[in-house]
Design an enzyme around this catalytic site. Structure first.
Site, PDB file in Angstrom:
ATOM      1  CE1 TYR A 143      -3.278  -2.904   0.369  1.00 48.81           C
ATOM      2  CE2 TYR A 143      -2.026  -3.481   2.340  1.00 48.81           C
ATOM      3  CZ  TYR A 143      -2.967  -3.795   1.371  1.00 48.81           C
ATOM      4  OH  TYR A 143      -3.579  -5.008   1.412  1.00 48.81           O
ATOM      5  CE1 TYR A 200      -7.795  -5.875   1.792  1.00 50.63           C
ATOM      6  CE2 TYR A 200      -7.314  -7.867   3.028  1.00 50.63           C
ATOM      7  CZ  TYR A 200      -6.977  -6.954   2.056  1.00 50.63           C
ATOM      8  OH  TYR A 200      -5.821  -7.126   1.342  1.00 50.63           O
ATOM      9  CG  ASP A 221     -11.780 -14.115   3.754  1.00 46.81           C
ATOM     10  OD1 ASP A 221     -10.895 -14.737   4.375  1.00 46.81           O
ATOM     11  OD2 ASP A 221     -11.541 -13.121   3.040  1.00 46.81           O
ATOM     12  CE  LYS A 257      -3.738 -11.526   6.615  1.00 47.84           C
ATOM     13  NZ  LYS A 257      -4.945 -11.026   5.927  1.00 47.84           N
TER      14      LYS A 257
HETATM   15  C1  LIG Z   1      -5.254 -10.884   4.499  1.00 51.02           C
HETATM   16  C2  LIG Z   1      -6.610 -11.263   4.080  1.00 51.02           C
HETATM   17  C3  LIG Z   1      -6.873 -11.657   2.763  1.00 51.02           C
HETATM   18  C4  LIG Z   1      -5.812 -11.655   1.675  1.00 51.02           C
HETATM   19  O1  LIG Z   1      -4.797 -12.558   1.923  1.00 51.02           O
HETATM   20  P1  LIG Z   1      -3.360 -12.365   1.177  1.00 51.02           P
HETATM   21  O2  LIG Z   1      -2.586 -13.562   1.601  1.00 51.02           O
HETATM   22  O3  LIG Z   1      -2.809 -11.075   1.706  1.00 51.02           O
HETATM   23  O4  LIG Z   1      -3.647 -12.305  -0.278  1.00 51.02           O
HETATM   24  C5  LIG Z   1      -8.161 -12.030   2.435  1.00 51.02           C
HETATM   25  N1  LIG Z   1      -9.144 -12.030   3.368  1.00 51.02           N
HETATM   26  C6  LIG Z   1      -8.921 -11.670   4.642  1.00 51.02           C
HETATM   27  C7  LIG Z   1     -10.039 -11.728   5.632  1.00 51.02           C
HETATM   28  C8  LIG Z   1      -7.662 -11.266   5.046  1.00 51.02           C
HETATM   29  O5  LIG Z   1      -7.454 -10.876   6.313  1.00 51.02           O
END
Ligand SMILES: *Cc1c(COP(=O)(O)O)cnc(C)c1O
Length: 432
Positions: free
Chosen positions: A21, A150, A253, A282
């Site tokens: 960013y 997000y 997600d 993550k």
């Molecule tokens: C970090 C994140 C993503 C994206 O993951 P990257 O490995 O950075 O591409 C998608 N969804 C959520 C909820 C996240 O916290």
């Protein structure tokens, strides 16, 4: 590579290297990290150590340089670091898929290994659209989400991020047009009863758009980079019911929330709900290597396999990377082999104890803690430089954004270090 003097390294970094960013050339000087171990980042040039309050963006749940995880990578390195996944398979990937199926909500049976969280969301969206297309309902091709979310930085994930005030506002009108519900009411406890107005709003919107909706996608319980907001698990049950009623798939997600962070293994477990598709990432590899996964139910896979094109046309070059899969298996075994709930509760109690003080500070709008996540929300945008300085003066690494100073420490963070992180968050809130 010979060691560069720090000043030269920073100069080259500013001139050539994009940071997340960030503008080019960079405006804020990053700190140079030489090594990391336990919960501490060691800075170059005798810059001392910082306690990591960020787990490298939710990922390093066991801390750095962990002997068990190091062994897993080394052991795999000696066998093979990578082979293609088309036509070949191997124990690390199969072992990882088995673990994910066993530990995730019942009903998730199939695992697509992706190389980052954003890609796992792309795959989730593709699965959902293709499921309906294969069943002869190609009009079901939009996604519904609630505001404040997000889901990553590639194209489809960007289209379901909060369209206002978020990182992707620039692309309104260019991105696929999705359906947005209002943000869920703030607070883990914020759910009244059956007459809940927000639940009715969700049901109405899903019903109204059912013919064009492939799926609903949300971050369960905790909205992360969209604003660090918590909501009641009851809304996940509302979504499950409404999606079932109207033939819409449900995607969770769990890239930020997975692997114990909210106090349950997955945030979906707070609600006892199984989504049709679930993304993890993550903390999957304990923060060692980039890997994510998209899990789905037999129903979703079966829908896809009935289509004219019965395959899921996705296959990253580094799919199922053995090094990443081996360390992910080791990280999951390490997590499940300990009383992680007690550790997360201990951190939650420590953060509640120290962050409470921030509530009384001028400029602080809200303080909230859930599991090993602590958030101080200001009534103004953070002065990043001042807040970072205040935190590092307390010996802690924090990375605030917008109006938020927040922490999600590694689960191994000791009580003294949790208290130190709490003091640093308060100092950053005062000076930021
Ligand atoms: C970090 C994140 C993503 C994206 O993951 P990257 O490995 O950075 O591409 C998608 N969804 C959520 C909820 C996240 O916290």
């Amino acid at each position: 590579m010979p060691d560069l003097p720090v000043s030269e390294l920073l100069d080259l970094d500013r001139r050539h290297v994009w940071h997340p960013y960030g503008p080019m050339p960079g405006r804020q000087e990053p700190l140079v990290v030489e090594s990391a171990s336990g919960v501490r980042l060691r800075l170059a040039d005798g810059g001392g150590e910082l306690v990591d309050g960020m787990s490298s963006w939710w990922s390093a749940i066991h801390g750095y340089n962990h002997p068990v995880l190091n062994d897993a990578v080394r052991g795999q390195l000696d066998r093979m670091s990578h082979v293609m996944f088309g036509g070949l398979t191997h124990e690390p990937a199969v072992g990882l898929a088995k673990r994910l199926v066993d530990m995730s909500p019942d009903g998730l049976e199939h695992v697509f290994l992706a190389d980052s969280g954003s890609v796992s969301v792309e795959v989730a969206v593709k699965m959902c659209l293709q499921h309906w297309r294969s069943l002869g309902r190609p009009a079901k091709r939009r996604m519904l989400t609630w505001r404040g979310g997000y889901h990553g930085d590639t194209w489809q994930p960007m289209s379901v991020c909060d369209p206002e005030g978020g990182m992707h506002e620039l692309w309104q009108g260019v991105l696929p047009q999705q359906v947005f519900a209002d943000a869920p009411p703030a607070g883990f406890e914020a759910y009244d009863d059956e007459s809940d107005v927000y639940a009715a709003h969700l049901r109405e919107l899903i019903g109204r758009h059912a013919d064009e909706l492939a799926a609903v996608i949300v971050e369960p319980v905790v909205q992360g980079a969209g604003g660090m907001r918590f909501h009641s698990p009851a809304y996940l049950r509302v979504l499950r019911e409404a999606c079932d009623e109207h033939d819409v798939l449900l995607v969770f997600d769990e890239i930020a929330t997975g692997f114990g962070r909210t106090g349950r293994l997955f945030a979906a477990d707070h609600a006892g709900v199984t989504p049709d598709v679930m993304c993890v990432g993550k903390a999957l590899t304990g923060g060692y290597l980039t890997m994510a996964a998209t899990l789905c139910t037999a129903r979703v896979a079966d829908g896809i396999s009935r289509g004219e094109v019965p395959v899921l046309a996705h296959g990253p070059t580094f799919m199922g990377n053995p090094l990443a899969a081996a360390v992910a298996c080791a990280s999951i075994d390490l997590l499940l082999g300990q009383d992680w709930q007690t550790e997360v509760k201990r951190i939650e109690a420590g953060l509640l104890g120290t962050l409470g003080e921030a509530a009384a500070l001028p400029g602080v709008r809200d303080v909230r803690v859930l599991g090993a996540i602590g958030v101080v929300q200001l009534d103004h945008d953070v002065d990043m430089a001042a807040a970072t300085r205040a935190a590092t003066r307390e010996g802690v690494w924090l990375r605030p954004f917008r109006d938020l100073i927040y922490t999600m420490p590694p689960f191994i963070t000791g009580d003294d270090d949790v208290a130190r992180i709490g003091r640093a968050v308060c100092a950053a809130a005062k000076e930021g």
